[in-house]
Design a protein around this motif. Structure first.
Motif, PDB file in Angstrom:
ATOM      1  N   GLN A  31       7.109  20.439 -55.929  1.00 19.14           N
ATOM      2  CA  GLN A  31       6.397  19.825 -54.510  1.00 19.14           C
ATOM      3  C   GLN A  31       6.366  18.015 -55.090  1.00 19.14           C
ATOM      4  N   SER A  32       7.579  17.594 -55.131  1.00 14.98           N
ATOM      5  CA  SER A  32       6.736  15.939 -55.651  1.00 14.98           C
ATOM      6  C   SER A  32       6.552  15.825 -54.233  1.00 14.98           C
ATOM      7  N   ALA A  33       6.962  15.335 -53.390  1.00 11.22           N
ATOM      8  CA  ALA A  33       6.863  15.048 -52.172  1.00 11.22           C
ATOM      9  C   ALA A  33       5.636  14.864 -51.268  1.00 11.22           C
ATOM     10  N   LEU A  34       5.072  16.662 -51.619  1.00 16.93           N
ATOM     11  CA  LEU A  34       3.989  16.771 -50.946  1.00 16.93           C
ATOM     12  C   LEU A  34       2.940  16.644 -51.738  1.00 16.93           C
ATOM     13  N   ILE A  35       2.815  16.909 -53.227  1.00 15.99           N
ATOM     14  CA  ILE A  35       1.636  16.539 -54.158  1.00 15.99           C
ATOM     15  C   ILE A  35       1.655  14.916 -54.164  1.00 15.99           C
ATOM     16  N   ASN A  36       2.955  13.420 -54.019  1.00 17.55           N
ATOM     17  CA  ASN A  36       2.325  12.647 -53.917  1.00 17.55           C
ATOM     18  C   ASN A  36       2.069  12.335 -52.251  1.00 17.55           C
ATOM     19  N   ALA A  37       2.017  13.175 -50.713  1.00 18.05           N
ATOM     20  CA  ALA A  37       1.413  12.806 -49.881  1.00 18.05           C
ATOM     21  C   ALA A  37       0.242  12.906 -50.118  1.00 18.05           C
ATOM     22  N   LEU A  38      -0.332  14.389 -50.797  1.00 16.26           N
ATOM     23  CA  LEU A  38      -2.074  14.174 -50.451  1.00 16.26           C
ATOM     24  C   LEU A  38      -2.402  13.873 -51.618  1.00 16.26           C
ATOM     25  N   VAL A  39      -1.949  13.219 -52.668  1.00 13.00           N
ATOM     26  CA  VAL A  39      -2.698  12.178 -53.510  1.00 13.00           C
ATOM     27  C   VAL A  39      -3.038  11.099 -53.184  1.00 13.00           C
ATOM     28  N   GLU A  40      -1.819  10.099 -51.861  1.00 16.26           N
ATOM     29  CA  GLU A  40      -2.280   9.597 -51.391  1.00 16.26           C
ATOM     30  C   GLU A  40      -3.790   9.032 -50.102  1.00 16.26           C
ATOM     31  N   ARG A  41      -4.067  11.110 -50.137  1.00 12.49           N
ATOM     32  CA  ARG A  41      -5.482  10.772 -48.852  1.00 12.49           C
ATOM     33  C   ARG A  41      -6.063  11.900 -50.352  1.00 12.49           C
ATOM     34  N   TRP A  42      -6.212  11.300 -51.225  1.00 18.16           N
ATOM     35  CA  TRP A  42      -7.404  11.766 -51.845  1.00 18.16           C
ATOM     36  C   TRP A  42      -8.556  10.864 -51.597  1.00 18.16           C
ATOM     37  N   ARG A  43      -9.600  10.743 -51.775  1.00 17.36           N
ATOM     38  CA  ARG A  43     -10.749  10.154 -51.797  1.00 17.36           C
ATOM     39  C   ARG A  43     -12.299  10.124 -52.916  1.00 17.36           C
TER      40      ARG A  43
END
Length: 227
Positions: A31-43
């Motif tokens: 699920q590319s959209a969900l993955i990209n959204a989570l990656v942006e919020r990973w610290r």
């Protein structure tokens, strides 16, 4: 990759490895959209997802509940196979066959090689059944536990860990899978990274459970009567 048709003999051997639950799990579509959204919020500094309302993270408990993998046991710290020749010797010892160079990609073996061996194997005795389960475990490594979004190959460094069939269950596969996810997230969150790898099935399932409003709605949900 879906589980094979029910075979009680194979099932007993799968129990012995500690991979019975994960054998029942299919590969979750990326699920590319969900993955990209989570990656942006990973610290990477805290190994957590920073959301508007809180911080959250995938834990060992999540790994145990979602994948059914043991989070106790021996750490996986053995040295990797250092050469193609070492990999050939390991395959010859365990499987009596070695992959051609065209079936390898760097330090990876194509999943189609293991799939072909598994499909052609005749379950004549315990040795062949154990070999069959090892093929399936390598397929799990390359798809659910340590795969990437392309799901085409698996690292051959895991082969020595399967040499002793009775000892496979002794390793902490759950903590290794979680460590791999953390490393993948830290690497993916870099600006110059263009690919996503890691246990995507664990990652996406966790997101759907913990952030249920993101979960897909099934088109044909199953209804069970309450008795």
């Amino acid at each position: 990759m879906l589980p094979d048709p029910y075979n009680p003999i194979v099932e007993g051997h799968i129990w012995k490895t500690g991979f019975y639950h994960i054998f029942q799990i299919g590969v979750v579509q990326c699920q590319s959209a969900l993955i990209n959204a989570l990656v942006e919020r990973w610290r990477p500094e805290t190994h957590t997802f920073h959301l508007p309302v809180c911080e959250c993270v995938v834990t060992l408990e999540d790994v145990a509940l979602i994948l059914g993998l043991s989070t106790n046991g021996l750490p996986i710290t053995r040295p990797s196979l250092s050469s193609f020749e070492a990999m050939e010797a390991e395959c010859l010892d365990q499987f009596s066959v070695v992959p051609m160079k065209s079936e390898c990609q760097g330090s990876f073996i194509k999943l189609t090689w293991f799939q072909g061996l598994k499909d052609r194997l005749v379950l004549a005795d315990d040795i062949h059944i154990q070999r069959y389960v090892k093929y399936y475990i390598m397929l799990l490594f390359g798809t659910i536990m340590f795969g990437d979004m392309f799901v085409t190959a698996v690292r051959w460094k895991f082969l020595p860990l399967l040499r002793n069939f009775a000892g496979i269950i002794q390793f902490s596969w759950g903590s290794t899978c979680l460590t791999h996810l953390y490393r993948a997230l830290c690497r993916t969150s870099c600006v110059d990274c263009k690919e996503v790898d890691g246990p995507l099935t664990l990652w996406l399932t966790w997101a759907w459970i913990r952030l249920s409003f993101l979960a897909p709605i099934p088109g044909n949900p199953r209804l069970f009567p309450i008795r």
